[in-house]
Design a protein around this motif. Structure first.
Motif, PDB file in Angstrom:
ATOM      1  N   GLU A  33       0.821  -1.204   0.000  1.00  0.00           N
ATOM      2  CA  GLU A  33       0.000   0.000   0.000  1.00  0.00           C
ATOM      3  C   GLU A  33       0.858   1.260   0.000  1.00  0.00           C
ATOM      4  O   GLU A  33       0.551   2.237  -0.695  1.00  0.00           O
ATOM      5  N   ALA A 215      -0.593  11.056   1.532  1.00  0.00           N
ATOM      6  CA  ALA A 215      -1.066   9.708   1.204  1.00  0.00           C
ATOM      7  C   ALA A 215      -0.030   8.667   1.616  1.00  0.00           C
ATOM      8  O   ALA A 215      -0.386   7.591   2.132  1.00  0.00           O
ATOM      9  N   THR A 219      -0.493   5.610   4.527  1.00  0.00           N
ATOM     10  CA  THR A 219      -0.299   4.171   4.317  1.00  0.00           C
ATOM     11  C   THR A 219       0.838   3.621   5.166  1.00  0.00           C
ATOM     12  O   THR A 219       0.777   2.472   5.611  1.00  0.00           O
ATOM     13  N   SER A 363      -7.985  -0.907   3.171  1.00  0.00           N
ATOM     14  CA  SER A 363      -6.930  -0.090   3.779  1.00  0.00           C
ATOM     15  C   SER A 363      -7.306   1.385   3.788  1.00  0.00           C
ATOM     16  O   SER A 363      -6.782   2.159   4.595  1.00  0.00           O
ATOM     17  N   GLY A 364      -8.227   1.777   2.900  1.00  0.00           N
ATOM     18  CA  GLY A 364      -8.676   3.163   2.893  1.00  0.00           C
ATOM     19  C   GLY A 364      -9.456   3.526   4.138  1.00  0.00           C
ATOM     20  O   GLY A 364      -9.459   4.685   4.566  1.00  0.00           O
ATOM     21  N   ASN A 414      -3.948  10.237   7.438  1.00  0.00           N
ATOM     22  CA  ASN A 414      -5.154   9.415   7.400  1.00  0.00           C
ATOM     23  C   ASN A 414      -6.383  10.191   6.935  1.00  0.00           C
ATOM     24  O   ASN A 414      -7.365   9.585   6.513  1.00  0.00           O
ATOM     25  N   LYS A 417      -7.625   9.523   3.520  1.00  0.00           N
ATOM     26  CA  LYS A 417      -8.406   8.305   3.290  1.00  0.00           C
ATOM     27  C   LYS A 417      -9.901   8.524   3.450  1.00  0.00           C
ATOM     28  O   LYS A 417     -10.688   7.613   3.171  1.00  0.00           O
ATOM     29  N   THR A 420     -12.184   7.679   0.525  1.00  0.00           N
ATOM     30  CA  THR A 420     -12.137   6.296   0.047  1.00  0.00           C
ATOM     31  C   THR A 420     -12.487   5.273   1.129  1.00  0.00           C
ATOM     32  O   THR A 420     -12.140   4.111   1.013  1.00  0.00           O
ATOM     33  N   GLY A 422     -12.358   6.193   4.766  1.00  0.00           N
ATOM     34  CA  GLY A 422     -12.010   6.653   6.098  1.00  0.00           C
ATOM     35  C   GLY A 422     -13.165   7.310   6.825  1.00  0.00           C
ATOM     36  O   GLY A 422     -13.167   7.390   8.057  1.00  0.00           O
TER      37      GLY A 422
END
Length: 619
Positions: A33, A215, A219, A363-364, A414, A417, A420, A422
């Motif tokens: 990621e 970003a 990750t 993971s988003g 974070n 995110k 997407t 979060g």
């Protein structure tokens, strides 16, 4: 009382199995990621990501948790609520700082529960996805198999984890040895990757790619998910086994594997899916998938057990309604099962698996909740260092300032995110905070309303004077040791009788995790044959009326559950019609009070001998 745990091989192995399951399985998805988030693939991206991962582990895990935060143990226990209970000892009730501490505890607890919803989903998914490398045709079986594994895991919870727990440590030891071994080989073949130990390499990546810097940070944070468990699960094993486990095996194994994945990517010259699995020879890949699945189940189990423990603490600290708590081990007090929490988390985890479908997509949503808990821990930790450790201001500013700066960088990362996925844990966290504040404020208003209707205990002689006495012992549960229980008043009003012996039992929850059994009881006899008993339990214990009465016999008061009648007052709450959020919260509290687990069940009273007397209260 705080009993120091001895440093032994079994305690170290146990800590490796329970404490490090979540962070130990992060290499399954973090490297892929983070490199993908860097955009264009080249050696600078790989080395920069590795540098950021390494120094994140050093600062957030080694410095923050292992070196500083784990000093803040509440009678040997850790975790956000234990830290909150520790911090509020030096706070004046109703003061601004007290309100801030409560707000932080509410937010940290809400984020912890959100983490418990996502961790099993992303961990098991990332492990099972290894089947895709065996054959692309197996991809359609990833989600169904993940759901089967999760269903078995949650269905087993009601049986307890004592037996499986003995396997956790050895399996995780094997996991860390394996990932260290497969990571060391590429490093030896391409030692250039060790350049990433220089922190300037990671900072250089962020400086040269500012458009994706946040970003990348977001990750990279995936490497730290599970770090809060080091502190939350400290009470199971003690501070030293957790620290030794990290320094001797867990920390080196994680670093070696991450650097091994980086060396492999540099050798291949391209990004690949699931680089950890590419470190394994094809003939051993099926066994690696099985081992990874076992490790992720263990990571999920630790999170689920933590959710049970956190729920019980939240109930005792008046953040949640009473929930049914079942003890699953006669020897280990911390092994409990909370059915409501288990099935709510199960359905949420399944929804995450079905809704996102892959660890890459999930993971988003992962990390936004965890970082919130970590920030709260830093702030409360700084407060404890100032008020209880008596650290000088410069030391607090330097150490906690550095840690908070890193935490806030991860918060900013974070936030990228949110679009997407979060937003999901943040929304759930906000809803949980609303529930916590609704229950806490409602309980305060309920107590105030009951105080207006209540009779002070000094009036008890007048109440029982001249009332007909009947044989036996009447045990009345009291929520306030200074007041006569409403159940006793209702009993006198409606039945016009009093038992020959009356016990008014007040159960208090202390701000320590566990209460010394020797000091559990305080017994008074202000009126002949009428006893006021205060039984204290720690916020990590399950209150037990039968145990309290047993302790009474040890103090010379011979009372047995078999020849006693138990009376409990039940408060039927009616909310006054008010507009806006406050009116909504009052109506919600009334409904939560209605469905709260009854006191008789929560306090483990003999259910067949309990009489419930209702009292209507308007708030």
């Amino acid at each position: 009382m705080n009993h120091p745990r001895r440093l032994s091989l079994s305690s170290i192995v146990g800590a490796i199995g329970i404490v490090y399951g979540d962070i130990g399985t992060s290499p399954l998805y973090t490297m892929q990621e983070a490199v993908d988030a860097a955009g264009t693939f080249n050696s600078a991206a790989v080395l920069g990501v590795l540098s950021l991962i390494f120094w994140s582990l050093v600062i957030s895990v080694t410095l923050k948790y292992l070196t500083i935060i784990m000093r803040a143990d509440n009678d040997g226990e850790g975790g956000i609520l234990a830290l909150f209970a520790l911090a509020q000892r030096r706070l004046i009730i109703g003061s601004t700082w007290a309100k801030v501490a409560v707000a932080l505890a509410l937010a940290g607890t809400a984020f912890f529960f959100c983490d418990a919803l996502i961790t099993p989903a992303i961990s098991v998914l990332s492990a099972v996805e290894g089947m895709e490398l065996l054959s692309p045709d197996l991809k359609r079986f990833v989600v169904p198999l993940t759901l089967v594994v999760i269903a078995i895991l949650f269905a087993y919870q009601r049986h307890g984890t004592a037996r499986v727990g003995r396997l956790f440590g050895p399996i995780m030891v094997v996991w860390f040895l394996v990932i260290a071994t497969i990571g060391a080989i590429p490093i030896l073949q391409n030692p250039k990757v060790l350049v990433a130990l220089n922190p300037l390499v990671g900072l250089g990546l962020l400086a040269h790619r500012p458009q994706v810097a946040l970003a990348i940070i977001g990750t990279v944070f995936l490497a730290l998910t599970g770090a809060e468990a080091l502190y939350a699960d400290m009470g199971h094993f003690g501070r030293e086994p957790v620290r030794v486990s990290w320094y001797v095996l867990v920390g080196p194994a994680l670093v070696i594997n991450y650097f091994g994945q980086g060396a492999l990517l540099l050798q291949l010259g391209k990004s690949v899916d699931h680089p950890l699995y590419h470190l394994v020879p094809a003939s051993l890949l099926p066994w690696m998938v099985i081992l990874a699945t076992a490790a992720t189940v263990i990571a999920s189990q630790a999170t689920i057990s933590g959710a049970f423990s956190m729920a019980r603490q939240a109930v005792h600290l008046d953040l949640l309604p009473r929930l049914r708590v079942l003890q699953t081990s006669a020897l280990v007090q911390g092994q409990i099962y909370v059915p409501t929490v288990n099935w709510v988390v199960f359905f949420a985890v399944c929804a995450f698996v079905i809704g996102f479908g892959s660890s890459d997509a999930l993971s988003g949503a992962y990390g936004a909740a965890v970082v919130g808990t970590m920030v709260v821990t830093t702030i409360l930790g700084a407060f404890v260092a100032a008020t209880q450790w008596n650290w000088p201001r410069w030391k607090i500013a330097v150490l906690f300032g550095l840690i908070l700066l890193v935490d806030l960088a991860f918060v900013a990362g974070n936030m990228t995110k949110v679009p997407t996925g979060g937003w999901i844990p943040l929304t759930l966290g906000a809803l949980l905070c609303l529930i916590f504040t609704t229950w806490r404020n409602g309980r305060l208003e309920l107590r105030a309303a009951l105080a207006k209707l209540a009779v002070p205990r000094t009036e008890l002689p007048r109440l029982v004077a001249g009332v007909h006495r009947v044989p036996g012992t009447g045990v009345f549960l009291a929520s306030n040791s200074r007041l006569v229980p409403s159940a006793l008043i209702r009993n006198i009003e409606h039945n016009n009788v009093v038992h020959q012996r009356v016990i008014i039992l007040n159960v208090e929850i202390s701000d320590t995790p566990r209460q010394d059994p020797v000091r559990r009881l305080h017994i008074e006899e202000p009126v002949p044959a009428v006893f006021f008993i205060t039984a204290s339990f720690g916020f990590m214990e399950t209150p037990d009326v039968a145990e309290a009465l047993k302790a009474c016999r040890a103090r010379g008061l011979r009372v047995f559950t078999e020849d006693s009648s138990f009376f409990v007052g039940r408060h039927v709450v009616r909310a006054r019609p008010l507009p806006g959020l406050r009116g909504l919260q009052r109506r919600l509290f009334a409904r939560m009070q209605q469905y709260s687990t009854q006191a008789a069940e929560f306090f483990r009273m003999p259910f067949r001998d309990v009489v419930i007397l209702n009292t209507a209260v308007e708030i």
